[in-house]
Design a protein around this motif. Structure first.
Motif, PDB file in Angstrom:
ATOM      1  N   ASP A   1       0.825  -1.209   0.000  1.00 28.07           N
ATOM      2  CA  ASP A   1       0.000   0.000   0.000  1.00 28.07           C
ATOM      3  C   ASP A   1       0.858   1.259   0.000  1.00 28.07           C
ATOM      4  N   LEU A   2       1.969   1.241   0.724  1.00 30.27           N
ATOM      5  CA  LEU A   2       2.834   2.418   0.777  1.00 30.27           C
ATOM      6  C   LEU A   2       3.516   2.681  -0.561  1.00 30.27           C
ATOM      7  N   MET A   3       3.660   1.666  -1.390  1.00 33.11           N
ATOM      8  CA  MET A   3       4.253   1.861  -2.719  1.00 33.11           C
ATOM      9  C   MET A   3       3.235   2.368  -3.736  1.00 33.11           C
ATOM     10  N   ASP A   4       1.967   2.346  -3.389  1.00 31.31           N
ATOM     11  CA  ASP A   4       0.914   2.807  -4.286  1.00 31.31           C
ATOM     12  C   ASP A   4       0.834   4.331  -4.207  1.00 31.31           C
ATOM     13  N   HIS A   5       1.262   4.993  -5.250  1.00 32.37           N
ATOM     14  CA  HIS A   5       1.322   6.452  -5.233  1.00 32.37           C
ATOM     15  C   HIS A   5      -0.038   7.100  -5.467  1.00 32.37           C
ATOM     16  N   ARG A   6      -1.057   6.291  -5.706  1.00 33.12           N
ATOM     17  CA  ARG A   6      -2.398   6.840  -5.891  1.00 33.12           C
ATOM     18  C   ARG A   6      -3.055   7.180  -4.563  1.00 33.12           C
ATOM     19  N   LEU A   7      -2.520   6.665  -3.480  1.00 40.24           N
ATOM     20  CA  LEU A   7      -3.123   6.909  -2.168  1.00 40.24           C
ATOM     21  C   LEU A   7      -2.872   8.336  -1.696  1.00 40.24           C
ATOM     22  N   ASP A   8      -3.841   8.864  -1.008  1.00 36.57           N
ATOM     23  CA  ASP A   8      -3.757  10.201  -0.438  1.00 36.57           C
ATOM     24  C   ASP A   8      -2.673  10.240   0.643  1.00 36.57           C
ATOM     25  N   GLN A   9      -2.051  11.390   0.821  1.00 37.45           N
ATOM     26  CA  GLN A   9      -0.963  11.541   1.785  1.00 37.45           C
ATOM     27  C   GLN A   9      -1.407  11.204   3.211  1.00 37.45           C
ATOM     28  N   GLN A  10      -2.606  11.591   3.600  1.00 39.63           N
ATOM     29  CA  GLN A  10      -3.091  11.305   4.951  1.00 39.63           C
ATOM     30  C   GLN A  10      -3.250   9.805   5.171  1.00 39.63           C
ATOM     31  N   ILE A  11      -3.681   9.100   4.154  1.00 39.83           N
ATOM     32  CA  ILE A  11      -3.824   7.652   4.258  1.00 39.83           C
ATOM     33  C   ILE A  11      -2.449   7.005   4.385  1.00 39.83           C
ATOM     34  N   ARG A  12      -1.500   7.492   3.629  1.00 43.34           N
ATOM     35  CA  ARG A  12      -0.138   6.952   3.695  1.00 43.34           C
ATOM     36  C   ARG A  12       0.473   7.160   5.083  1.00 43.34           C
ATOM     37  N   ILE A  13       0.216   8.299   5.682  1.00 44.37           N
ATOM     38  CA  ILE A  13       0.724   8.576   7.026  1.00 44.37           C
ATOM     39  C   ILE A  13       0.087   7.621   8.033  1.00 44.37           C
ATOM     40  N   ALA A  14      -1.213   7.391   7.892  1.00 45.49           N
ATOM     41  CA  ALA A  14      -1.903   6.463   8.793  1.00 45.49           C
ATOM     42  C   ALA A  14      -1.348   5.047   8.637  1.00 45.49           C
ATOM     43  N   ILE A  15      -1.064   4.642   7.416  1.00 50.05           N
ATOM     44  CA  ILE A  15      -0.497   3.312   7.169  1.00 50.05           C
ATOM     45  C   ILE A  15       0.903   3.220   7.775  1.00 50.05           C
ATOM     46  N   GLU A  16       1.708   4.272   7.636  1.00 47.48           N
ATOM     47  CA  GLU A  16       3.055   4.283   8.212  1.00 47.48           C
ATOM     48  C   GLU A  16       3.000   4.158   9.729  1.00 47.48           C
ATOM     49  N   ASN A  17       2.067   4.856  10.354  1.00 47.15           N
ATOM     50  CA  ASN A  17       1.930   4.777  11.813  1.00 47.15           C
ATOM     51  C   ASN A  17       1.529   3.366  12.240  1.00 47.15           C
ATOM     52  N   ARG A  18       0.610   2.780  11.516  1.00 43.56           N
ATOM     53  CA  ARG A  18       0.177   1.419  11.831  1.00 43.56           C
ATOM     54  C   ARG A  18       1.317   0.432  11.585  1.00 43.56           C
ATOM     55  N   TYR A  19       2.083   0.664  10.527  1.00 46.14           N
ATOM     56  CA  TYR A  19       3.213  -0.212  10.218  1.00 46.14           C
ATOM     57  C   TYR A  19       4.213  -0.218  11.379  1.00 46.14           C
ATOM     58  N   ARG A  20       4.500   0.960  11.927  1.00 45.52           N
ATOM     59  CA  ARG A  20       5.433   1.039  13.055  1.00 45.52           C
ATOM     60  C   ARG A  20       4.948   0.217  14.242  1.00 45.52           C
ATOM     61  N   THR A  21       3.660   0.286  14.520  1.00 44.26           N
ATOM     62  CA  THR A  21       3.087  -0.480  15.633  1.00 44.26           C
ATOM     63  C   THR A  21       3.203  -1.977  15.389  1.00 44.26           C
ATOM     64  N   VAL A  22       2.820  -2.424  14.206  1.00 42.39           N
ATOM     65  CA  VAL A  22       2.882  -3.847  13.883  1.00 42.39           C
ATOM     66  C   VAL A  22       4.333  -4.322  13.843  1.00 42.39           C
ATOM     67  N   PHE A  23       5.231  -3.484  13.348  1.00 40.23           N
ATOM     68  CA  PHE A  23       6.656  -3.829  13.299  1.00 40.23           C
ATOM     69  C   PHE A  23       7.201  -4.052  14.710  1.00 40.23           C
ATOM     70  N   ARG A  24       6.825  -3.190  15.648  1.00 40.79           N
ATOM     71  CA  ARG A  24       7.274  -3.364  17.035  1.00 40.79           C
ATOM     72  C   ARG A  24       6.739  -4.664  17.632  1.00 40.79           C
ATOM     73  N   MET A  25       5.517  -5.017  17.274  1.00 41.72           N
ATOM     74  CA  MET A  25       4.967  -6.299  17.743  1.00 41.72           C
ATOM     75  C   MET A  25       5.752  -7.462  17.140  1.00 41.72           C
ATOM     76  N   TYR A  26       6.030  -7.377  15.853  1.00 43.58           N
ATOM     77  CA  TYR A  26       6.765  -8.432  15.157  1.00 43.58           C
ATOM     78  C   TYR A  26       8.178  -8.578  15.721  1.00 43.58           C
ATOM     79  N   ALA A  27       8.764  -7.478  16.153  1.00 39.52           N
ATOM     80  CA  ALA A  27      10.128  -7.497  16.681  1.00 39.52           C
ATOM     81  C   ALA A  27      10.252  -8.366  17.928  1.00 39.52           C
ATOM     82  N   ARG A  28       9.154  -8.593  18.600  1.00 39.65           N
ATOM     83  CA  ARG A  28       9.183  -9.439  19.801  1.00 39.65           C
ATOM     84  C   ARG A  28       9.283 -10.918  19.470  1.00 39.65           C
TER      85      ARG A  28
END
Length: 77
Positions: free
Chosen positions: A28-55
């Motif tokens: 989804d982050l590679m899809d340049h058709r997405l609105d900037q606000q949506i991309r920011i929300a996805i990035e924030n969610r990605y960070r959360t899931v990444f921290r969970m995965y790191a465990r």
């Protein structure tokens, strides 16, 4: 802080689900058709899931999903 106990099978399943979720978010982050606000929300969610995965993940597995700030800056445009 919330603690949970998982057996080995449940850990593997959670590991799998987190990886698949991060794969989807990266696509989804590679899809340049997405609105900037949506991309920011996805990035924030990605960070959360990444921290969970790191465990669960080994450093080698974790490096496959690590994003640096340069990659994030390039994807914003």
């Amino acid at each position: 802080m919330l603690g949970m106990l998982f057996n080995d099978k449940e850990c593997k399943e959670l590991n799998y689900m987190l990886r698949k979720e991060m794969d989807e978010m990266l696509l989804d982050l590679m899809d340049h058709r997405l609105d900037q606000q949506i991309r920011i929300a996805i990035e924030n969610r990605y960070r959360t899931v990444f921290r969970m995965y790191a465990r669960f993940a080994t450093p080698k597995e974790l490096s496959k999903y690590a994003r640096n700030s340069r990659t994030q800056q390039l994807n914003k445009f």
